[in-house]
Enzyme design. Sequence first.
Site, PDB file in Angstrom:
ATOM      1  N   HIS A 216       8.436 -26.544  -1.635  1.00 45.51           N
ATOM      2  CA  HIS A 216       7.791 -27.661  -2.326  1.00 45.51           C
ATOM      3  C   HIS A 216       6.616 -27.181  -3.171  1.00 45.51           C
ATOM      4  CE1 HIS A 216      10.104 -30.738  -0.066  1.00 45.51           C
ATOM      5  NE2 HIS A 216      10.253 -29.689   0.722  1.00 45.51           N
TER       6      HIS A 216
ATOM      7  N   LYS B 104     -14.064   0.080  -3.965  1.00 39.94           N
ATOM      8  CA  LYS B 104     -15.177   0.478  -3.088  1.00 39.94           C
ATOM      9  C   LYS B 104     -16.238   1.228  -3.880  1.00 39.94           C
ATOM     10  CE  LYS B 104     -12.254   1.071   0.979  1.00 39.94           C
ATOM     11  NZ  LYS B 104     -11.699   2.050   1.886  1.00 39.94           N
TER      12      LYS B 104
ATOM     13  N   GLU C 287       0.829  -1.216   0.000  1.00 42.99           N
ATOM     14  CA  GLU C 287       0.000   0.000   0.000  1.00 42.99           C
ATOM     15  C   GLU C 287       0.857   1.258   0.000  1.00 42.99           C
ATOM     16  OE1 GLU C 287      -3.004   0.308   3.092  1.00 42.99           O
ATOM     17  OE2 GLU C 287      -4.432  -0.815   1.907  1.00 42.99           O
TER      18      GLU C 287
HETATM   19  O1  PA5 Z   1      -3.300   1.163   5.880  1.00 40.06           O
HETATM   20  C1  PA5 Z   1      -4.428   1.598   5.713  1.00 40.06           C
HETATM   21  O2  PA5 Z   1      -4.671   2.800   5.829  1.00 40.06           O
HETATM   22  C2  PA5 Z   1      -5.578   0.685   5.411  1.00 40.06           C
HETATM   23  O3  PA5 Z   1      -5.159  -0.617   5.230  1.00 40.06           O
HETATM   24  C3  PA5 Z   1      -6.599   0.719   6.531  1.00 40.06           C
HETATM   25  O4  PA5 Z   1      -5.998   0.343   7.731  1.00 40.06           O
HETATM   26  C4  PA5 Z   1      -7.791  -0.172   6.232  1.00 40.06           C
HETATM   27  O5  PA5 Z   1      -8.362   0.156   5.007  1.00 40.06           O
HETATM   28  C5  PA5 Z   1      -8.843  -0.052   7.333  1.00 40.06           C
HETATM   29  O6  PA5 Z   1      -9.280   1.267   7.450  1.00 40.06           O
HETATM   30  P1  PA5 Z   1     -10.070   1.753   8.715  1.00 40.06           P
HETATM   31  O7  PA5 Z   1      -9.196   1.641   9.894  1.00 40.06           O
HETATM   32  O8  PA5 Z   1     -10.430   3.178   8.417  1.00 40.06           O
HETATM   33  O9  PA5 Z   1     -11.299   0.891   8.860  1.00 40.06           O
END
Ligand code: PA5
Length: 433
Positions: free
Chosen positions: A309, A423, A288
Amino acid sequence: MIQTRFNYDGAAQFLPNDLFSTRNDQIQNAWRQLTEQTGKGNDFLGWLSLPDTMAAETPKIQDVAKRLAGCSEVVLVIGIGGSYLGARAVIEALQPHFKMLEKTGKSPIILYAGNNMSEDYLFDLKNILDEKEYSIIVISKSGTTTEPAIAFRIFKEHCEKKYGKAEACKRIVAITDKARGALKQLATQEGYDTFVIEDNVGGRYSVLSPVGLLPIAAAGYDITRILEGARQMKELLYGHPKPKENLAMQYALIRNYLYNSGKKMELMVAYEPRLYYFIEWYKQLFGESEGKENKGIFPAGCIFSTDLHSLGQYVQEGERMLFETVISVEGSHHTLPIPFDEQNIDKLNYLQSKKIQQINLTAETGTRMAHIDGGVPNLRITVPTISEEILGELIYFFEFSCALGGYLLDINPFDQPGVEAYKKNMFRLLGKE
Ligand code: PA5
Protein backbone atom coordinates in the site's frame (compact mmCIF):
# COMPACT_ATOMS: atom_id res chain seq x y z
CA MET A 1 17.63 -31.90 7.85
CA ILE A 2 17.64 -28.51 6.13
CA GLN A 3 14.22 -26.87 6.07
CA THR A 4 15.03 -23.84 3.89
CA ARG A 5 14.19 -24.12 0.21
CA PHE A 6 15.12 -21.88 -2.69
CA ASN A 7 12.89 -21.52 -5.73
CA TYR A 8 13.53 -19.42 -8.83
CA ASP A 9 10.52 -20.40 -10.97
CA GLY A 10 9.37 -16.78 -10.73
CA ALA A 11 12.59 -15.62 -12.37
CA ALA A 12 12.86 -18.37 -15.00
CA GLN A 13 11.50 -16.23 -17.82
CA PHE A 14 14.18 -13.61 -17.13
CA LEU A 15 17.05 -16.12 -17.19
CA PRO A 16 18.67 -18.06 -20.03
CA ASN A 17 17.90 -21.81 -19.92
CA ASP A 18 21.56 -22.67 -19.85
CA LEU A 19 22.54 -20.25 -17.07
CA PHE A 20 23.94 -22.93 -14.77
CA SER A 21 25.93 -24.69 -17.48
CA THR A 22 27.38 -21.59 -19.14
CA ARG A 23 28.37 -20.00 -15.87
CA ASN A 24 29.25 -23.15 -13.99
CA ASP A 25 32.99 -22.41 -13.96
CA GLN A 26 32.46 -18.92 -12.67
CA ILE A 27 30.31 -19.93 -9.70
CA GLN A 28 32.46 -22.95 -8.92
CA ASN A 29 35.48 -20.72 -8.91
CA ALA A 30 33.77 -18.38 -6.43
CA TRP A 31 32.77 -21.36 -4.26
CA ARG A 32 36.36 -22.66 -4.28
CA GLN A 33 37.79 -19.24 -3.43
CA LEU A 34 35.48 -19.15 -0.43
CA THR A 35 35.74 -22.72 0.86
CA GLU A 36 39.47 -23.05 0.13
CA GLN A 37 39.97 -19.55 1.57
CA THR A 38 42.00 -18.23 -1.36
CA GLY A 39 39.83 -15.25 -2.37
CA LYS A 40 39.97 -11.55 -1.55
CA GLY A 41 39.71 -10.76 2.16
CA ASN A 42 40.52 -14.34 3.11
CA ASP A 43 41.85 -13.22 6.48
CA PHE A 44 38.21 -12.48 7.41
CA LEU A 45 36.74 -15.95 7.00
CA GLY A 46 36.46 -16.94 10.66
CA TRP A 47 32.64 -16.71 10.36
CA LEU A 48 32.61 -19.77 8.10
CA SER A 49 33.42 -22.08 11.01
CA LEU A 50 31.47 -20.31 13.80
CA PRO A 51 28.69 -22.94 13.82
CA ASP A 52 31.35 -25.46 14.92
CA THR A 53 33.77 -23.34 16.93
CA MET A 54 31.12 -21.61 19.03
CA ALA A 55 30.05 -24.89 20.63
CA ALA A 56 32.93 -24.57 23.10
CA GLU A 57 31.92 -21.05 24.11
CA THR A 58 28.20 -21.73 24.40
CA PRO A 59 28.17 -22.74 28.10
CA LYS A 60 29.97 -19.54 29.15
CA ILE A 61 27.66 -17.43 26.98
CA GLN A 62 24.61 -19.14 28.49
CA ASP A 63 25.91 -18.68 32.06
CA VAL A 64 26.53 -14.98 31.63
CA ALA A 65 23.21 -14.52 29.82
CA LYS A 66 21.40 -16.26 32.67
CA ARG A 67 23.10 -14.06 35.24
CA LEU A 68 22.16 -10.87 33.36
CA ALA A 69 18.60 -12.03 32.75
CA GLY A 70 18.24 -12.99 36.40
CA CYS A 71 18.87 -9.47 37.65
CA SER A 72 17.29 -7.45 34.80
CA GLU A 73 13.92 -6.38 33.49
CA VAL A 74 15.82 -4.81 30.60
CA VAL A 75 19.09 -5.78 28.96
CA LEU A 76 20.51 -2.83 27.07
CA VAL A 77 22.52 -3.84 24.00
CA ILE A 78 24.89 -1.07 22.94
CA GLY A 79 26.34 -1.40 19.45
CA ILE A 80 25.91 -0.37 15.82
CA GLY A 81 25.94 -2.06 12.40
CA GLY A 82 27.24 -5.60 12.63
CA SER A 83 27.61 -5.16 16.39
CA TYR A 84 23.86 -5.14 16.95
CA LEU A 85 21.77 -5.89 13.86
CA GLY A 86 22.23 -9.67 13.91
CA ALA A 87 21.10 -9.97 17.52
CA ARG A 88 18.13 -7.71 16.92
CA ALA A 89 17.19 -9.60 13.73
CA VAL A 90 16.97 -12.89 15.63
CA ILE A 91 15.40 -11.57 18.83
CA GLU A 92 12.66 -9.64 17.03
CA ALA A 93 11.94 -12.61 14.75
CA LEU A 94 11.46 -14.91 17.74
CA GLN A 95 9.79 -12.80 20.38
CA PRO A 96 6.06 -12.05 20.57
CA HIS A 97 5.16 -8.87 18.72
CA PHE A 98 4.07 -7.01 21.83
CA LYS A 99 6.64 -8.37 24.25
CA MET A 100 7.22 -4.79 25.39
CA LEU A 101 3.74 -4.65 26.90
CA GLU A 102 3.61 -8.15 28.37
CA LYS A 103 3.34 -8.08 32.13
CA THR A 104 4.25 -11.71 32.70
CA GLY A 105 7.35 -12.05 30.53
CA LYS A 106 9.88 -14.43 32.08
CA SER A 107 12.81 -13.08 30.09
CA PRO A 108 14.05 -9.49 30.03
CA ILE A 109 13.14 -6.99 27.34
CA ILE A 110 16.08 -6.17 25.10
CA LEU A 111 16.54 -2.49 24.31
CA TYR A 112 19.17 -1.01 22.03
CA ALA A 113 21.41 2.04 22.13
CA GLY A 114 24.50 3.25 20.33
CA ASN A 115 22.95 2.70 16.89
CA ASN A 116 22.12 6.38 16.40
CA MET A 117 23.15 9.74 17.83
CA SER A 118 19.73 11.09 18.66
CA GLU A 119 19.84 13.04 21.90
CA ASP A 120 16.10 12.55 22.41
CA TYR A 121 16.40 8.78 21.98
CA LEU A 122 19.13 8.61 24.61
CA PHE A 123 17.23 10.94 26.93
CA ASP A 124 14.03 8.90 26.70
CA LEU A 125 15.95 5.66 27.23
CA LYS A 126 17.65 7.07 30.32
CA ASN A 127 14.25 7.96 31.77
CA ILE A 128 12.99 4.44 31.17
CA LEU A 129 16.08 2.91 32.77
CA ASP A 130 15.61 5.08 35.87
CA GLU A 131 12.58 2.91 36.56
CA LYS A 132 13.88 -0.51 35.50
CA GLU A 133 16.35 -3.07 36.79
CA TYR A 134 18.83 -3.41 33.96
CA SER A 135 22.19 -4.59 32.75
CA ILE A 136 24.33 -3.69 29.74
CA ILE A 137 25.98 -5.64 26.93
CA VAL A 138 28.33 -3.27 25.13
CA ILE A 139 29.63 -4.48 21.78
CA SER A 140 32.29 -2.89 19.59
CA LYS A 141 34.96 -4.77 17.70
CA SER A 142 37.14 -1.72 17.20
CA GLY A 143 36.19 -0.39 20.62
CA THR A 144 36.31 3.13 19.26
CA THR A 145 33.09 3.63 17.28
CA THR A 146 31.55 6.99 18.21
CA GLU A 147 27.85 6.07 18.45
CA PRO A 148 28.22 3.17 20.92
CA ALA A 149 31.03 4.97 22.76
CA ILE A 150 28.76 7.95 23.51
CA ALA A 151 25.88 5.68 24.58
CA PHE A 152 28.18 3.59 26.77
CA ARG A 153 29.64 6.61 28.49
CA ILE A 154 26.11 7.76 29.38
CA PHE A 155 24.75 4.40 30.55
CA LYS A 156 27.94 3.32 32.33
CA GLU A 157 27.64 6.43 34.47
CA HIS A 158 23.90 5.89 34.91
CA CYS A 159 24.40 2.27 35.92
CA GLU A 160 27.17 3.14 38.39
CA LYS A 161 25.02 5.86 39.99
CA LYS A 162 22.04 3.56 40.20
CA TYR A 163 23.76 0.44 41.55
CA GLY A 164 27.13 1.61 42.89
CA LYS A 165 30.39 0.91 41.15
CA ALA A 166 30.92 -2.70 42.27
CA GLU A 167 27.42 -3.88 41.36
CA ALA A 168 27.49 -1.95 38.05
CA CYS A 169 30.68 -3.75 37.05
CA LYS A 170 28.85 -7.06 37.45
CA ARG A 171 25.98 -5.78 35.34
CA ILE A 172 28.15 -4.74 32.40
CA VAL A 173 29.52 -7.22 29.86
CA ALA A 174 31.83 -6.15 27.04
CA ILE A 175 32.29 -7.86 23.67
CA THR A 176 35.30 -6.53 21.84
CA ASP A 177 38.74 -7.20 20.41
CA LYS A 178 41.04 -9.42 22.44
CA ALA A 179 43.71 -6.75 22.84
CA ARG A 180 43.02 -3.46 21.06
CA GLY A 181 40.70 -0.51 21.50
CA ALA A 182 39.32 1.72 24.23
CA LEU A 183 36.54 -0.72 25.15
CA LYS A 184 39.02 -3.52 25.80
CA GLN A 185 41.09 -1.18 27.95
CA LEU A 186 38.03 -0.08 29.90
CA ALA A 187 36.77 -3.65 30.33
CA THR A 188 40.11 -4.79 31.72
CA GLN A 189 40.37 -1.80 34.04
CA GLU A 190 36.83 -2.25 35.41
CA GLY A 191 36.91 -6.04 35.49
CA TYR A 192 33.85 -6.59 33.27
CA ASP A 193 33.01 -10.05 32.02
CA THR A 194 34.33 -10.01 28.46
CA PHE A 195 33.89 -11.96 25.25
CA VAL A 196 36.25 -11.69 22.31
CA ILE A 197 35.41 -10.92 18.68
CA GLU A 198 38.12 -12.77 16.81
CA ASP A 199 40.27 -10.81 14.34
CA ASN A 200 39.06 -12.95 11.46
CA VAL A 201 35.33 -12.26 12.03
CA GLY A 202 34.06 -8.97 10.57
CA GLY A 203 31.18 -7.10 12.23
CA ARG A 204 28.43 -7.96 9.77
CA TYR A 205 29.40 -11.65 9.76
CA SER A 206 29.48 -11.86 13.56
CA VAL A 207 25.93 -12.81 14.55
CA LEU A 208 26.92 -16.42 15.23
CA SER A 209 29.73 -15.25 17.56
CA PRO A 210 29.17 -13.88 21.11
CA VAL A 211 28.18 -10.58 19.42
CA GLY A 212 24.83 -12.08 18.47
CA LEU A 213 24.65 -15.10 20.75
CA LEU A 214 24.95 -13.34 24.12
CA PRO A 215 22.06 -10.88 23.58
CA ILE A 216 19.97 -13.66 22.00
CA ALA A 217 20.60 -15.95 24.98
CA ALA A 218 19.85 -13.09 27.39
CA ALA A 219 16.52 -12.64 25.61
CA GLY A 220 15.74 -16.27 26.48
CA TYR A 221 16.33 -18.07 23.18
CA ASP A 222 18.20 -21.28 22.59
CA ILE A 223 21.50 -20.47 20.93
CA THR A 224 22.46 -24.14 20.55
CA ARG A 225 19.50 -24.54 18.17
CA ILE A 226 20.58 -21.49 16.16
CA LEU A 227 24.09 -22.92 15.83
CA GLU A 228 22.68 -26.31 14.90
CA GLY A 229 20.60 -24.79 12.07
CA ALA A 230 23.66 -22.91 10.83
CA ARG A 231 25.80 -26.04 11.07
CA GLN A 232 23.36 -28.02 8.95
CA MET A 233 23.30 -25.26 6.34
CA LYS A 234 27.10 -25.19 6.40
CA GLU A 235 27.22 -28.92 5.76
CA LEU A 236 24.91 -28.55 2.78
CA LEU A 237 26.75 -25.59 1.24
CA TYR A 238 30.19 -27.11 1.74
CA GLY A 239 29.14 -30.60 0.68
CA HIS A 240 27.65 -29.68 -2.70
CA PRO A 241 29.98 -27.83 -5.04
CA LYS A 242 27.51 -27.94 -7.95
CA PRO A 243 24.93 -25.14 -8.32
CA LYS A 244 22.10 -27.60 -8.98
CA GLU A 245 22.36 -28.93 -5.42
CA ASN A 246 23.61 -25.82 -3.67
CA LEU A 247 21.06 -23.15 -2.70
CA ALA A 248 23.62 -20.43 -2.12
CA MET A 249 25.36 -21.02 -5.45
CA GLN A 250 22.00 -20.83 -7.24
CA TYR A 251 20.97 -17.69 -5.43
CA ALA A 252 24.33 -15.94 -5.89
CA LEU A 253 24.55 -16.81 -9.56
CA ILE A 254 20.99 -15.73 -10.37
CA ARG A 255 21.41 -12.45 -8.45
CA ASN A 256 24.61 -11.79 -10.37
CA TYR A 257 22.98 -12.56 -13.72
CA LEU A 258 20.01 -10.32 -12.96
CA TYR A 259 22.37 -7.53 -11.86
CA ASN A 260 24.30 -7.76 -15.11
CA SER A 261 21.05 -7.68 -17.06
CA GLY A 262 20.09 -4.33 -15.51
CA LYS A 263 18.31 -5.36 -12.32
CA LYS A 264 20.40 -3.23 -10.00
CA MET A 265 18.22 -3.45 -6.90
CA GLU A 266 17.11 -6.41 -4.84
CA LEU A 267 13.95 -5.97 -2.82
CA MET A 268 13.99 -8.40 0.10
CA VAL A 269 10.40 -9.01 1.09
CA ALA A 270 8.67 -10.79 3.96
CA TYR A 271 5.01 -11.11 4.71
CA GLU A 272 5.81 -11.42 8.41
CA PRO A 273 6.44 -8.13 10.23
CA ARG A 274 8.60 -9.95 12.77
CA LEU A 275 11.22 -10.30 9.99
CA TYR A 276 11.62 -6.52 9.69
CA TYR A 277 14.96 -6.52 11.47
CA PHE A 278 16.09 -9.67 9.68
CA ILE A 279 15.74 -7.66 6.48
CA GLU A 280 17.63 -4.77 8.10
CA TRP A 281 20.41 -7.25 8.87
CA TYR A 282 20.34 -8.52 5.26
CA LYS A 283 20.58 -4.91 3.98
CA GLN A 284 23.69 -4.26 6.04
CA LEU A 285 25.28 -7.59 5.17
CA PHE A 286 24.86 -7.20 1.42
CA GLY A 287 25.16 -3.41 1.22
CA GLU A 288 28.49 -3.24 3.04
CA SER A 289 29.81 -6.38 1.40
CA GLU A 290 28.93 -5.77 -2.25
CA GLY A 291 28.65 -2.01 -2.62
CA LYS A 292 32.13 -0.95 -3.63
CA GLU A 293 34.31 -0.11 -6.64
CA ASN A 294 31.15 1.44 -8.17
CA LYS A 295 29.52 -1.98 -8.27
CA GLY A 296 26.93 -3.94 -6.35
CA ILE A 297 23.22 -4.64 -6.09
CA PHE A 298 21.41 -2.08 -3.94
CA PRO A 299 19.73 -4.06 -1.14
CA ALA A 300 16.31 -2.74 -0.19
CA GLY A 301 13.57 -4.20 1.96
CA CYS A 302 9.80 -4.29 2.37
CA ILE A 303 7.22 -5.89 4.60
CA PHE A 304 4.18 -6.91 2.57
CA SER A 305 1.27 -6.58 2.54
CA THR A 306 1.97 -3.36 4.53
CA ASP A 307 4.21 -1.89 1.84
CA LEU A 308 2.00 -3.04 -1.02
CA HIS A 309 0.00 0.00 0.00
CA SER A 310 3.02 2.28 -0.40
CA LEU A 311 5.93 0.96 -2.47
CA GLY A 312 3.73 -1.64 -4.16
CA GLN A 313 2.83 0.82 -6.89
CA TYR A 314 6.50 1.41 -7.70
CA VAL A 315 7.31 -2.29 -7.69
CA GLN A 316 4.46 -2.97 -10.09
CA GLU A 317 4.93 -0.11 -12.53
CA GLY A 318 8.00 2.00 -11.72
CA GLU A 319 11.48 1.83 -13.24
CA ARG A 320 12.24 -1.80 -14.19
CA MET A 321 15.58 -2.06 -12.41
CA LEU A 322 14.64 -4.37 -9.56
CA PHE A 323 14.09 -7.97 -8.69
CA GLU A 324 12.39 -9.35 -5.65
CA THR A 325 13.41 -12.03 -3.17
CA VAL A 326 10.69 -13.22 -0.83
CA ILE A 327 11.31 -14.93 2.49
CA SER A 328 8.15 -16.97 2.50
CA VAL A 329 7.03 -18.38 5.86
CA GLU A 330 4.52 -21.19 5.38
CA GLY A 331 3.08 -21.60 8.86
CA SER A 332 1.94 -19.35 11.68
CA HIS A 333 2.52 -20.22 15.34
CA HIS A 334 -1.05 -19.41 16.30
CA THR A 335 -4.58 -19.63 14.95
CA LEU A 336 -7.09 -16.79 15.14
CA PRO A 337 -10.41 -17.47 13.44
CA ILE A 338 -12.19 -14.74 11.52
CA PRO A 339 -15.60 -14.44 13.21
CA PHE A 340 -18.80 -15.17 11.31
CA ASP A 341 -21.08 -12.12 11.10
CA GLU A 342 -24.81 -12.52 10.41
CA GLN A 343 -25.10 -9.10 8.80
CA ASN A 344 -21.94 -9.41 6.68
CA ILE A 345 -21.92 -5.68 5.97
CA ASP A 346 -18.16 -5.82 5.33
CA LYS A 347 -18.74 -8.80 2.94
CA LEU A 348 -16.03 -10.82 4.64
CA ASN A 349 -17.99 -14.00 5.33
CA TYR A 350 -16.45 -15.61 2.26
CA LEU A 351 -13.15 -15.62 4.17
CA GLN A 352 -14.60 -16.96 7.36
CA SER A 353 -13.55 -20.56 6.86
CA LYS A 354 -10.01 -19.62 5.92
CA LYS A 355 -6.98 -19.20 8.15
CA ILE A 356 -5.53 -15.68 8.18
CA GLN A 357 -2.17 -17.25 7.39
CA GLN A 358 -3.72 -18.83 4.30
CA ILE A 359 -5.04 -15.42 3.23
CA ASN A 360 -1.60 -13.93 3.78
CA LEU A 361 -0.02 -16.66 1.63
CA THR A 362 -2.64 -16.10 -1.04
CA ALA A 363 -1.76 -12.39 -1.06
CA GLU A 364 1.84 -13.50 -1.54
CA THR A 365 0.96 -15.73 -4.51
CA GLY A 366 -1.21 -13.04 -6.12
CA THR A 367 1.52 -10.44 -5.64
CA ARG A 368 4.17 -12.72 -7.07
CA MET A 369 2.08 -13.31 -10.21
CA ALA A 370 1.40 -9.58 -10.61
CA HIS A 371 5.04 -8.59 -10.11
CA ILE A 372 6.34 -11.19 -12.57
CA ASP A 373 3.78 -9.91 -15.11
CA GLY A 374 5.08 -6.42 -14.36
CA GLY A 375 8.65 -7.43 -15.26
CA VAL A 376 10.00 -8.07 -11.75
CA PRO A 377 11.84 -11.41 -11.43
CA ASN A 378 10.83 -13.19 -8.26
CA LEU A 379 13.05 -15.43 -6.14
CA ARG A 380 11.66 -17.29 -3.17
CA ILE A 381 13.27 -18.59 -0.01
CA THR A 382 10.69 -20.75 1.74
CA VAL A 383 10.75 -21.87 5.36
CA PRO A 384 8.04 -23.81 7.19
CA THR A 385 8.01 -21.49 10.20
CA ILE A 386 10.24 -19.13 12.17
CA SER A 387 12.35 -20.89 14.78
CA GLU A 388 15.88 -20.79 16.16
CA GLU A 389 17.06 -23.56 13.79
CA ILE A 390 15.58 -21.90 10.76
CA LEU A 391 17.07 -18.52 11.60
CA GLY A 392 20.43 -20.28 11.97
CA GLU A 393 19.97 -21.81 8.51
CA LEU A 394 18.97 -18.49 6.98
CA ILE A 395 21.85 -16.57 8.56
CA TYR A 396 24.44 -18.99 7.22
CA PHE A 397 22.73 -19.18 3.84
CA PHE A 398 22.72 -15.39 3.39
CA GLU A 399 26.29 -14.94 4.66
CA PHE A 400 27.60 -17.65 2.35
CA SER A 401 25.60 -16.33 -0.63
CA CYS A 402 26.81 -12.81 0.06
CA ALA A 403 30.45 -13.87 0.05
CA LEU A 404 29.93 -15.79 -3.21
CA GLY A 405 28.19 -12.72 -4.67
CA GLY A 406 31.18 -10.56 -3.76
CA TYR A 407 33.56 -12.94 -5.50
CA LEU A 408 31.35 -12.99 -8.61
CA LEU A 409 31.67 -9.20 -8.66
CA ASP A 410 35.42 -9.53 -8.13
CA ILE A 411 35.40 -7.35 -5.03
CA ASN A 412 36.46 -7.98 -1.43
CA PRO A 413 33.20 -8.80 0.41
CA PHE A 414 34.78 -8.41 3.83
CA ASP A 415 36.05 -4.83 3.97
CA GLN A 416 34.14 -1.55 4.16
CA PRO A 417 36.51 1.27 3.16
CA GLY A 418 33.59 3.53 2.21
CA VAL A 419 32.22 3.90 5.74
CA GLU A 420 35.27 5.92 6.78
CA ALA A 421 34.36 8.87 4.55
CA TYR A 422 31.57 10.31 6.72
CA LYS A 423 33.59 9.70 9.87
CA LYS A 424 36.54 11.74 8.59
CA ASN A 425 34.31 14.72 7.84
CA MET A 426 32.41 14.40 11.11
CA PHE A 427 35.59 14.22 13.21
CA ARG A 428 37.12 17.20 11.39
CA LEU A 429 33.93 19.23 11.85
CA LEU A 430 33.77 18.25 15.54
CA GLY A 431 37.41 19.22 16.03
CA LYS A 432 38.62 15.78 17.12
CA GLU A 433 42.40 15.66 17.67
O1 PA5 B 1 30.13 -4.78 9.50
C1 PA5 B 1 30.89 -3.97 10.00
O2 PA5 B 1 32.10 -4.19 10.09
C2 PA5 B 1 30.38 -2.69 10.59
O3 PA5 B 1 29.03 -2.53 10.36
C3 PA5 B 1 30.63 -2.64 12.09
O4 PA5 B 1 30.00 -3.73 12.70
C4 PA5 B 1 30.14 -1.34 12.70
O5 PA5 B 1 30.71 -0.25 12.05
C5 PA5 B 1 30.49 -1.29 14.19
O6 PA5 B 1 31.86 -1.39 14.37
P1 PA5 B 1 32.47 -1.73 15.78
O7 PA5 B 1 32.02 -3.08 16.18
O8 PA5 B 1 33.95 -1.67 15.59
O9 PA5 B 1 31.99 -0.69 16.76
